[in-house]
Structures are given as structure tokens and as C-alpha cells.
Design a protein around this motif. Sequence first.
Motif, PDB file in Angstrom:
ATOM      1  N   MET A  74     -17.413  61.465 -76.172  1.00  0.00           N
ATOM      2  CA  MET A  74     -17.733  60.782 -77.346  1.00  0.00           C
ATOM      3  C   MET A  74     -17.110  59.787 -77.509  1.00  0.00           C
ATOM      4  O   MET A  74     -17.098  58.389 -77.572  1.00  0.00           O
ATOM      5  N   ARG A  75     -15.489  60.394 -77.486  1.00  0.00           N
ATOM      6  CA  ARG A  75     -14.234  59.744 -77.634  1.00  0.00           C
ATOM      7  C   ARG A  75     -14.384  58.663 -76.855  1.00  0.00           C
ATOM      8  O   ARG A  75     -13.500  57.278 -77.133  1.00  0.00           O
ATOM      9  N   GLN A  76     -14.294  59.061 -76.082  1.00  0.00           N
ATOM     10  CA  GLN A  76     -14.533  58.007 -74.181  1.00  0.00           C
ATOM     11  C   GLN A  76     -15.348  56.798 -74.549  1.00  0.00           C
ATOM     12  O   GLN A  76     -15.340  55.215 -74.150  1.00  0.00           O
ATOM     13  N   CYS A  77     -16.313  56.911 -75.725  1.00  0.00           N
ATOM     14  CA  CYS A  77     -16.963  55.726 -75.403  1.00  0.00           C
ATOM     15  C   CYS A  77     -16.572  54.681 -76.399  1.00  0.00           C
ATOM     16  O   CYS A  77     -16.639  53.504 -76.224  1.00  0.00           O
ATOM     17  N   ALA A  78     -16.437  55.556 -77.583  1.00  0.00           N
ATOM     18  CA  ALA A  78     -15.504  54.860 -78.386  1.00  0.00           C
ATOM     19  C   ALA A  78     -14.837  54.402 -78.095  1.00  0.00           C
ATOM     20  O   ALA A  78     -14.791  52.989 -78.520  1.00  0.00           O
ATOM     21  N   ARG A  79     -13.518  55.230 -77.277  1.00  0.00           N
ATOM     22  CA  ARG A  79     -12.634  53.772 -76.590  1.00  0.00           C
ATOM     23  C   ARG A  79     -13.549  52.687 -75.703  1.00  0.00           C
ATOM     24  O   ARG A  79     -11.871  51.682 -75.158  1.00  0.00           O
ATOM     25  N   VAL A  80     -14.024  52.838 -75.137  1.00  0.00           N
ATOM     26  CA  VAL A  80     -14.184  51.751 -73.651  1.00  0.00           C
ATOM     27  C   VAL A  80     -14.993  50.798 -74.260  1.00  0.00           C
ATOM     28  O   VAL A  80     -15.141  49.364 -74.697  1.00  0.00           O
ATOM     29  N   ALA A  81     -16.135  51.316 -75.650  1.00  0.00           N
ATOM     30  CA  ALA A  81     -16.401  49.820 -77.209  1.00  0.00           C
ATOM     31  C   ALA A  81     -15.005  49.296 -77.416  1.00  0.00           C
ATOM     32  O   ALA A  81     -14.993  48.044 -77.662  1.00  0.00           O
ATOM     33  N   ALA A  82     -14.178  49.567 -77.545  1.00  0.00           N
ATOM     34  CA  ALA A  82     -13.170  49.473 -78.505  1.00  0.00           C
ATOM     35  C   ALA A  82     -12.231  48.357 -77.367  1.00  0.00           C
ATOM     36  O   ALA A  82     -12.714  47.255 -77.707  1.00  0.00           O
ATOM     37  N   HIS A  83     -12.520  48.765 -76.540  1.00  0.00           N
ATOM     38  CA  HIS A  83     -12.323  47.700 -74.908  1.00  0.00           C
ATOM     39  C   HIS A  83     -12.705  46.680 -74.961  1.00  0.00           C
ATOM     40  O   HIS A  83     -12.353  45.520 -74.748  1.00  0.00           O
ATOM     41  N   TYR A  84     -13.757  46.718 -74.850  1.00  0.00           N
ATOM     42  CA  TYR A  84     -14.727  45.684 -73.949  1.00  0.00           C
ATOM     43  C   TYR A  84     -14.885  45.196 -75.594  1.00  0.00           C
ATOM     44  O   TYR A  84     -14.757  43.837 -75.681  1.00  0.00           O
ATOM     45  N   THR A  85     -14.963  45.563 -76.687  1.00  0.00           N
ATOM     46  CA  THR A  85     -15.325  44.316 -77.829  1.00  0.00           C
ATOM     47  C   THR A  85     -13.503  43.496 -77.872  1.00  0.00           C
ATOM     48  O   THR A  85     -13.760  42.273 -77.858  1.00  0.00           O
ATOM     49  N   VAL A  86     -12.390  44.096 -77.701  1.00  0.00           N
ATOM     50  CA  VAL A  86     -11.060  43.231 -77.601  1.00  0.00           C
ATOM     51  C   VAL A  86     -11.568  42.213 -75.903  1.00  0.00           C
ATOM     52  O   VAL A  86     -10.869  40.881 -76.406  1.00  0.00           O
ATOM     53  N   PHE A  87     -11.867  42.535 -74.973  1.00  0.00           N
ATOM     54  CA  PHE A  87     -11.963  41.558 -74.088  1.00  0.00           C
ATOM     55  C   PHE A  87     -12.914  40.668 -74.573  1.00  0.00           C
ATOM     56  O   PHE A  87     -12.302  39.898 -73.488  1.00  0.00           O
ATOM     57  N   MET A  88     -13.966  40.918 -74.842  1.00  0.00           N
ATOM     58  CA  MET A  88     -15.057  40.345 -75.516  1.00  0.00           C
ATOM     59  C   MET A  88     -14.232  39.060 -76.151  1.00  0.00           C
ATOM     60  O   MET A  88     -14.482  37.626 -76.607  1.00  0.00           O
ATOM     61  N   LYS A  89     -12.847  38.769 -77.107  1.00  0.00           N
ATOM     62  CA  LYS A  89     -12.835  38.305 -77.897  1.00  0.00           C
ATOM     63  C   LYS A  89     -11.547  37.493 -77.491  1.00  0.00           C
ATOM     64  O   LYS A  89     -11.493  36.234 -77.508  1.00  0.00           O
ATOM     65  N   LEU A  90     -11.159  38.200 -75.934  1.00  0.00           N
ATOM     66  CA  LEU A  90     -10.028  37.007 -75.784  1.00  0.00           C
ATOM     67  C   LEU A  90     -10.537  36.223 -74.275  1.00  0.00           C
ATOM     68  O   LEU A  90     -10.511  35.801 -74.351  1.00  0.00           O
ATOM     69  N   PHE A  91     -11.974  36.283 -74.032  1.00  0.00           N
ATOM     70  CA  PHE A  91     -12.613  35.838 -73.768  1.00  0.00           C
ATOM     71  C   PHE A  91     -13.265  34.759 -73.826  1.00  0.00           C
ATOM     72  O   PHE A  91     -13.155  33.443 -73.291  1.00  0.00           O
ATOM     73  N   ILE A  92     -14.019  35.336 -75.140  1.00  0.00           N
ATOM     74  CA  ILE A  92     -14.290  33.977 -75.839  1.00  0.00           C
ATOM     75  C   ILE A  92     -13.356  32.791 -76.323  1.00  0.00           C
ATOM     76  O   ILE A  92     -13.024  31.106 -76.639  1.00  0.00           O
ATOM     77  N   LYS A  93     -12.364  33.300 -77.186  1.00  0.00           N
ATOM     78  CA  LYS A  93     -10.817  32.779 -77.307  1.00  0.00           C
ATOM     79  C   LYS A  93     -10.577  32.018 -75.855  1.00  0.00           C
ATOM     80  O   LYS A  93     -10.236  30.731 -76.118  1.00  0.00           O
ATOM     81  N   PHE A  94     -10.544  32.478 -74.720  1.00  0.00           N
ATOM     82  CA  PHE A  94      -9.961  32.249 -73.472  1.00  0.00           C
ATOM     83  C   PHE A  94     -10.951  30.752 -72.972  1.00  0.00           C
ATOM     84  O   PHE A  94     -10.983  29.341 -72.451  1.00  0.00           O
ATOM     85  N   LEU A  95     -12.381  31.085 -72.980  1.00  0.00           N
ATOM     86  CA  LEU A  95     -13.890  29.937 -72.720  1.00  0.00           C
ATOM     87  C   LEU A  95     -13.389  28.884 -73.575  1.00  0.00           C
ATOM     88  O   LEU A  95     -13.525  28.156 -73.803  1.00  0.00           O
ATOM     89  N   ALA A  96     -13.137  28.907 -75.345  1.00  0.00           N
ATOM     90  CA  ALA A  96     -12.278  27.482 -76.132  1.00  0.00           C
ATOM     91  C   ALA A  96     -11.709  26.692 -76.095  1.00  0.00           C
ATOM     92  O   ALA A  96     -11.886  25.471 -75.940  1.00  0.00           O
TER      93      ALA A  96
END
Length: 172
Positions: free
Chosen positions: A1-23
Motif C-alpha cells: 500500500m505504501r509503495q502505491c502511495a509513493r508511486v502515485a506521489a512520484h507520478y504526480t510530481v512528474f506530471m506537474k513538471l511535464f506540464i510546466k515543461f510543455l508550457a
Amino acid sequence: MRQCARVAAHYTVFMKLFIKFLALVVVLALAGPFFIKGPDGQPLWSWQQTLEAVKRAPGNAVKQTIPGASEVDVYRWQDADGQWHYSGEPPEGIQTELLKVDPRTNMVGTAPVVVEETAEAVIEEETIDPHAMHVAPALPVPDPTAVKELMGDIDKIQQQADQRLKALENID
């Protein structure tokens, strides 16, 4: 369960950075032509060109001109089937109408509308009493009591909407 939460947190950080990069890429793509120099040493695009493009955009009522253009003679005639024909030279033996077309504009004037019947002729023909005819006002005049009722109904609807909003806020 903790690993899923970590993956989700990393995915969220990655998506935020990717959107900023696209902008950033979009901003650079839009601003690039103003700074990148062409073969002549001038920027590929300038603010002056932008303003001119906006003036030429469809929907703008800016007269577009062609330098050195003058009026052109166009001949118009109708055949036996009622089909209209246009030409730069008049055909022989056919009555034509000469139109002056200004190529500097995208407009051709229209002929004025000619009404052959008068209002009196229409009244006599249809046997309408001319004194019974009247012109309706352009906008209807509202009844003051109906307006008050409508405003009261609007207030009731607003009160119901406010009550429902409070009920929804109390659900949490």
C-alpha cells in the motif's frame, strides 16, 4: 500500500513538471519567431507584421488595397433561360449591362430595390380599410404588475438556491 502511495506521489510530481515543461515549450514556440533572425538579419516576425495580420483577418472592416489597380469593366447579360453571364468583353448582338468593378475592394454595389406597387394600390386591391391599419410599437411595453410578479418569482428562486447551497455545505 505504501509503495502505491509513493508511486502515485512520484507520478504526480512528474506530471506537474511535464506540464510546466510543455508550457515552456509553447511559450518559446510562440516567442521564437520574434527573436530568431532570418537570412536578411531581421527577425522572422515582428509586431508590425502581427498588427497587419490582425487588420487583414476575416471580419475586420479594413479596406484591402492592391497598389496600382484601377477599375475593371465587366459586362453582364442574361440568356433566354434566365442564366446570368459575365465577361471582360461584350458579346456581339446581345444587350449587356456594364459594371465597374474596383479590384481594390472586395465589394460590388447592388442595384437599388424598385417597388412598383404603392401602398394605396395594395390596399385597394386587397380591400383593406386604410383607417384600420396601425403600426405596432417596436418593443412591447411590459405590464408593471407582471414585472413585479416576475421579480418576486426571481427572489423566490434565489432563496431556494441559497437554501440548497447551505444544505449541501452542511452535508460535509
